[in-house]
Design a protein around this motif. Structure first.
Motif, short mmCIF file in Angstrom:
data_model
loop_
_atom_site.label_atom_id
_atom_site.label_comp_id
_atom_site.label_asym_id
_atom_site.label_seq_id
_atom_site.Cartn_x
_atom_site.Cartn_y
_atom_site.Cartn_z
N UNK A 208 25.00 -21.61 32.08
CA UNK A 208 25.70 -22.18 33.22
C UNK A 208 24.80 -23.05 34.08
N UNK A 209 23.52 -22.68 34.16
CA UNK A 209 22.58 -23.50 34.94
C UNK A 209 22.40 -24.87 34.32
N UNK A 210 22.35 -24.91 32.99
CA UNK A 210 22.19 -26.20 32.32
C UNK A 210 23.43 -27.07 32.54
N UNK A 211 24.60 -26.47 32.43
CA UNK A 211 25.84 -27.22 32.66
C UNK A 211 25.93 -27.69 34.11
N UNK A 212 25.49 -26.84 35.02
CA UNK A 212 25.56 -27.14 36.44
C UNK A 212 24.78 -28.40 36.78
N UNK A 213 23.70 -28.67 36.03
CA UNK A 213 22.83 -29.80 36.34
C UNK A 213 23.16 -31.06 35.54
N UNK A 214 24.17 -31.00 34.68
CA UNK A 214 24.55 -32.19 33.93
C UNK A 214 25.06 -33.27 34.89
N UNK A 215 24.46 -34.44 34.81
CA UNK A 215 24.86 -35.54 35.68
C UNK A 215 24.39 -35.41 37.11
N UNK A 216 23.46 -34.48 37.38
CA UNK A 216 23.04 -34.23 38.76
C UNK A 216 22.00 -35.22 39.25
N UNK A 217 21.26 -35.87 38.32
CA UNK A 217 20.16 -36.76 38.71
C UNK A 217 20.38 -38.17 38.17
N UNK A 218 19.83 -39.13 38.89
CA UNK A 218 20.00 -40.53 38.49
C UNK A 218 18.77 -41.33 38.85
N UNK A 219 18.39 -42.25 37.97
CA UNK A 219 17.31 -43.19 38.22
C UNK A 219 17.92 -44.57 38.40
N UNK A 220 17.62 -45.23 39.52
CA UNK A 220 18.19 -46.55 39.79
C UNK A 220 17.25 -47.68 39.36
N UNK A 221 15.96 -47.50 39.56
CA UNK A 221 14.99 -48.55 39.28
C UNK A 221 14.23 -48.25 37.99
N UNK A 222 14.82 -48.66 36.87
CA UNK A 222 14.19 -48.40 35.58
C UNK A 222 12.90 -49.19 35.41
N UNK A 223 12.84 -50.37 36.02
CA UNK A 223 11.65 -51.21 35.87
C UNK A 223 10.40 -50.54 36.43
N UNK A 224 10.59 -49.73 37.48
CA UNK A 224 9.44 -49.06 38.09
C UNK A 224 8.86 -47.99 37.19
N UNK A 225 9.65 -47.52 36.21
CA UNK A 225 9.21 -46.43 35.34
C UNK A 225 8.79 -46.88 33.95
N UNK A 226 9.16 -48.08 33.58
CA UNK A 226 8.94 -48.55 32.21
C UNK A 226 7.47 -48.44 31.81
N UNK A 227 7.21 -47.66 30.77
CA UNK A 227 5.87 -47.53 30.23
C UNK A 227 4.92 -46.69 31.06
N UNK A 228 5.37 -46.14 32.18
CA UNK A 228 4.49 -45.35 33.04
C UNK A 228 4.54 -43.87 32.66
N UNK A 229 3.58 -43.11 33.14
CA UNK A 229 3.62 -41.65 33.00
C UNK A 229 4.03 -41.06 34.34
#
Length: 303
Positions: A208-229
């Motif tokens: 239930x915890x896994x289902x509860x968190x489906x769709x809970x998070x979102x990244x808007x700026x993909x460019x800021x993350x590309x290739x980074x750790x």
């Protein structure tokens, strides 16, 4: 103020501590003993120093304590190292999760003070524990990491007054700037946000915890993350549902690798006892209104 000023001497500080604690006596909020030093922290030095690092055999991926059978099984695969059954069956999208200490006793009380009693000053000692956990990744993670705190839903953050993970992360970065000056750790909490007001993890089964968190998070700026750790940080790692959900969203946005660090770690037997208590009551609440103190033995569900 002159640059030579470095604050009161040790002797003067001791006199000041004696004066303040005599005129304004108060007790440690973790153990109930007297606070012997003047400062903003409501937790005594003895409680902070009493938190000891984990010293058990752990899964190299998620940090779960391995039983003897798990150790024997993992020993058959020396290249993979010691990996728990859940990580073998469903590998997480983060590289490794580390935590400083087991979520119990003084550490448990400190987390409660920060999360439920709005004592933001406790973030500083918890941040030091988080820094020690992050140091475990040195030499394994990259030399430059984007540090991202697990986000709260905006309404919940407004109600609490802050995101405790952000306060701890900032305190940890300040500590690491002194202890690891060559390690480039960049605060980037804004790259991920929580877009779903999820139910309390406490009242849910692991599935239930896994289902509860489906769709809970979102990244808007993909460019800021590309290739980074990315280094994802939080106060506590329980079942790993939150860490897995965040790592999945982050990886889809383009980071090369995602790491996880928390100040505390709940082990399997703790989670099992909390699950058993949740069947007896939909939500266990203590007399002072803090969740998790009555039947759950101190559960703080963060994921």
């Amino acid at each position: 103020m002159s640059r030579w000023w470095r604050g009161p001497s040790r002797a003067a500080r001791a006199v000041l501590d004696d004066l303040v604690t005599t005129l304004y006596p108060t007790d440690c909020r973790a153990c109930g003993g007297p606070l012997l030093t003047a400062g903003l922290s409501p937790v005594c030095d003895r409680c902070i120093e009493g938190v000891e690092a984990q010293s058990m055999t752990l899964c190299v991926r998620c940090g779960e304590a391995l039983d003897m059978e798990g150790v024997r099984f993992a020993g058959q695969f020396p290249v993979e190292g010691l990996v728990c059954s859940p990580c073998r069956m469903a590998p997480p999208e983060f590289e490794r999760a580390v935590a400083y200490a087991v979520y119990e006793d003084e550490l448990r009380e400190m987390v409660h003070l920060l999360k439920y009693e709005r004592m933001a000053s406790v973030a500083k000692p918890l941040g030091r524990f988080l820094a020690r956990a992050i140091e475990m990744l040195e030499g394994e993670a990259g030399g430059e990491l984007l540090v991202v705190a697990v986000p709260l839903f905006p309404a919940k953050e407004r109600e609490r007054g802050y995101n405790q993970a952000v306060l701890m992360a900032d305190a940890a970065l300040a500590e690491l700037k002194r202890s690891r000056p060559r390690w480039k750790l960049i605060s980037a909490h804004e790259v991920i946000r929580r877009v779903k007001d999820t139910r309390s993890q406490f009242e849910l089964t692991p599935k239930g915890r896994r289902r509860n968190l489906q769709g809970a998070f979102k990244v808007d700026d993909r460019a800021a993350l590309a290739g980074r750790e990315v280094l994802l940080v939080d106060d506590i790692y329980t079942t790993g549902a939150t860490a897995r959900a965040c790592a999945q969203v982050l990886r889809r946005a383009g980071p090369g690798r995602v790491w996880v660090a928390t100040a505390s770690r709940a082990q399997a037997e703790m989670v099992a006892s909390w699950d058993a208590a949740s069947w007896e009551s939909e939500e266990v609440v203590s007399a002072d209104g803090r969740p998790g103190d009555a039947g759950s033995r101190g559960a703080v569900w963060a994921g």
